[in-house]
Design a protein around this motif. Structure first.
Motif, PDB file in Angstrom:
ATOM      1  N   VAL A 107       0.839  -1.191   0.000  1.00 14.01           N
ATOM      2  CA  VAL A 107       0.000   0.000   0.000  1.00 14.01           C
ATOM      3  C   VAL A 107       0.877   1.245   0.000  1.00 14.01           C
ATOM      4  CG1 VAL A 107      -1.627   1.364   1.405  1.00 14.01           C
ATOM      5  CG2 VAL A 107      -1.947  -1.115   1.165  1.00 14.01           C
ATOM      6  N   ILE A 108       0.506   2.224  -0.825  1.00 16.07           N
ATOM      7  CA  ILE A 108       1.131   3.535  -0.750  1.00 16.07           C
ATOM      8  C   ILE A 108       0.042   4.601  -0.654  1.00 16.07           C
ATOM      9  CG2 ILE A 108       3.176   2.797  -2.025  1.00 16.07           C
ATOM     10  CD1 ILE A 108       2.142   4.298  -4.461  1.00 16.07           C
ATOM     11  N   ILE A 109       0.426   5.788  -0.195  1.00 17.83           N
ATOM     12  CA  ILE A 109      -0.502   6.919  -0.103  1.00 17.83           C
ATOM     13  C   ILE A 109      -0.542   7.633  -1.443  1.00 17.83           C
ATOM     14  CG2 ILE A 109      -0.920   9.166   0.984  1.00 17.83           C
ATOM     15  CD1 ILE A 109       0.455   8.040   3.501  1.00 17.83           C
ATOM     16  N   HIS A 110      -1.737   7.785  -1.967  1.00 19.09           N
ATOM     17  CA  HIS A 110      -1.942   8.541  -3.211  1.00 19.09           C
ATOM     18  C   HIS A 110      -2.363   9.950  -2.792  1.00 19.09           C
ATOM     19  CE1 HIS A 110      -2.445   9.109  -7.405  1.00 19.09           C
ATOM     20  NE2 HIS A 110      -3.764   9.121  -7.410  1.00 19.09           N
ATOM     21  N   MET A 111      -1.378  10.826  -2.635  1.00 20.33           N
ATOM     22  CA  MET A 111      -1.592  12.107  -1.969  1.00 20.33           C
ATOM     23  C   MET A 111      -2.087  13.181  -2.931  1.00 20.33           C
ATOM     24  SD  MET A 111      -1.305  13.223   1.116  1.00 20.33           S
ATOM     25  CE  MET A 111      -2.140  14.746   1.561  1.00 20.33           C
ATOM     26  N   PRO A 112      -3.272  13.740  -2.657  1.00 17.09           N
ATOM     27  CA  PRO A 112      -3.782  14.829  -3.503  1.00 17.09           C
ATOM     28  C   PRO A 112      -2.875  16.053  -3.440  1.00 17.09           C
ATOM     29  CG  PRO A 112      -5.553  13.877  -2.180  1.00 17.09           C
ATOM     30  CD  PRO A 112      -4.265  13.322  -1.639  1.00 17.09           C
ATOM     31  N   MET A 113      -2.556  16.599  -4.623  1.00 20.48           N
ATOM     32  CA  MET A 113      -1.715  17.792  -4.725  1.00 20.48           C
ATOM     33  C   MET A 113      -2.295  18.729  -5.778  1.00 20.48           C
ATOM     34  SD  MET A 113       2.178  16.254  -4.490  1.00 20.48           S
ATOM     35  CE  MET A 113       2.572  14.907  -3.374  1.00 20.48           C
ATOM     36  N   GLN A 114      -1.976  19.997  -5.642  1.00 20.39           N
ATOM     37  CA  GLN A 114      -2.550  21.032  -6.491  1.00 20.39           C
ATOM     38  C   GLN A 114      -2.199  20.820  -7.962  1.00 20.39           C
ATOM     39  OE1 GLN A 114      -1.136  24.949  -5.571  1.00 20.39           O
ATOM     40  NE2 GLN A 114      -2.641  25.990  -6.839  1.00 20.39           N
ATOM     41  N   ALA A 115      -3.239  20.889  -8.798  1.00 22.16           N
ATOM     42  CA  ALA A 115      -3.061  20.765 -10.240  1.00 22.16           C
ATOM     43  C   ALA A 115      -2.843  22.136 -10.878  1.00 22.16           C
ATOM     44  CB  ALA A 115      -4.283  20.094 -10.858  1.00 22.16           C
ATOM     45  N   GLU A 116      -2.373  22.117 -12.103  1.00 21.49           N
ATOM     46  CA  GLU A 116      -2.179  23.357 -12.865  1.00 21.49           C
ATOM     47  C   GLU A 116      -3.529  24.032 -13.091  1.00 21.49           C
ATOM     48  OE1 GLU A 116       0.036  25.991 -13.791  1.00 21.49           O
ATOM     49  OE2 GLU A 116       1.262  24.204 -14.115  1.00 21.49           O
ATOM     50  N   HIS A 117      -3.522  25.352 -13.148  1.00 20.43           N
ATOM     51  CA  HIS A 117      -4.714  26.148 -13.429  1.00 20.43           C
ATOM     52  C   HIS A 117      -5.797  25.971 -12.362  1.00 20.43           C
ATOM     53  CE1 HIS A 117      -2.752  26.776 -17.203  1.00 20.43           C
ATOM     54  NE2 HIS A 117      -2.935  25.536 -17.610  1.00 20.43           N
ATOM     55  N   ARG A 118      -5.396  25.633 -11.137  1.00 25.94           N
ATOM     56  CA  ARG A 118      -6.370  25.571 -10.048  1.00 25.94           C
ATOM     57  C   ARG A 118      -5.792  26.319  -8.858  1.00 25.94           C
ATOM     58  NH1 ARG A 118      -7.476  20.067  -9.138  1.00 25.94           N
ATOM     59  NH2 ARG A 118      -6.317  19.935  -7.206  1.00 25.94           N
TER      60      ARG A 118
END
Length: 254
Positions: free
Chosen positions: A85-96
């Motif tokens: 298992v790994i953490i799929h960490m949400p991160m800021q996308a371009e143009h947001r």
């Protein structure tokens, strides 16, 4: 006289054999080196049918989004089945530019950044590593990536750069920090239907054959699950490529 000539010839031949460079010979019974691939399934944790990927009886690394409804139960089930298992960490996308709860972004203070990250670690203590969900803006920023790598170092976790942008700094900064790091080579299912997945699968195997290993990222689509159910047993039977967990491809940290 003839005896002396024969003796000299034998000495010359023996000297040439001793001084000649040794040639590597294959050891009897030694298996050939196989290319290796790792398959990571991203975006897990939202729905009950994501547990279908846990039931795969082959080494598939499961990247779970930490703040989803099924995250903790999915990680527990995956670990029980022996999956990584790994953490799929949400991160800021371009143009947001708007801030989102549970997402790392460039507007975070260091305290906010670490609070979000620590909450993710606490939800998924089974995690062996972390990769980015989206993040085309944040992974191009040096300062937040350095802060991320500092935390991964403290927790002895590895990093996978999903490479959602060619401007990413994440993999390089991970290696600079001495963190075992890899990059994604192929997205299996940008087009989530069987024919398109088959083309990307072939590309994955070609990359692995060329450089010895390759990393693919897929998503919890029905077509992806169907493809893996069909092709992973064939991969095992053919024995030409070895499927491994992501951590088995990690380079030795400096």
């Amino acid at each position: 006289m003839a005896l002396m000539t024969s003796l000299r010839s034998a000495i010359v031949l023996l000297s040439a054999m001793v001084l000649a460079p040794a040639q590597a010979l294959p050891l009897q019974g030694e298996p050939p080196v196989q290319p290796r691939i790792a398959i990571v399934i991203d975006d897990l944790g939202h729905h009950q049918n994501h547990f279908d990927f846990v039931e795969l009886s082959f080494p598939v690394t499961l990247a779970i989004m930490p703040f989803t409804p099924k995250a903790e139960a999915l990680a527990t089930s995956a670990t029980r089945q022996g999956h990584e298992v790994i953490i799929h960490m949400p991160m800021q996308a371009e143009h947001r530019d708007e801030q989102r709860q549970g997402e790392l972004d460039r507007f975070d203070t260091p305290a906010q950044f670490l609070a979000t990250l620590n909450a993710a670690f606490s939800r998924l203590p089974q995690a062996k590593g972390l990769n980015n969900h989206q993040g085309s803006r944040l992974t191009a920023e040096v300062a937040p990536m350095q802060l991320l790598m500092k935390e991964l170092t403290a927790r002895q976790l590895y990093f996978l750069d999903s490479r959602t942008t060619t401007a990413t700094q994440a993999e390089e900064l991970a290696r600079t920090a001495g963190i075992p790091a890899l990059r994604r080579h192929v997205f299996l299912d940008n087009e989530p239907h069987l024919e398109a997945i088959k083309k990307e699968w072939s590309r994955l195997l070609d990359i692995a054959a060329e450089q010895g290993f390759a990393v693919a990222i897929g998503h919890p689509y029905p077509a992806t699950l169907e493809f893996l159910q069909q092709h992973l047993p064939q991969l095992a039977e053919q024995g030409q490529v070895e499927l491994v967990y992501l951590s088995e491809l990690l380079p030795t940290p400096r």
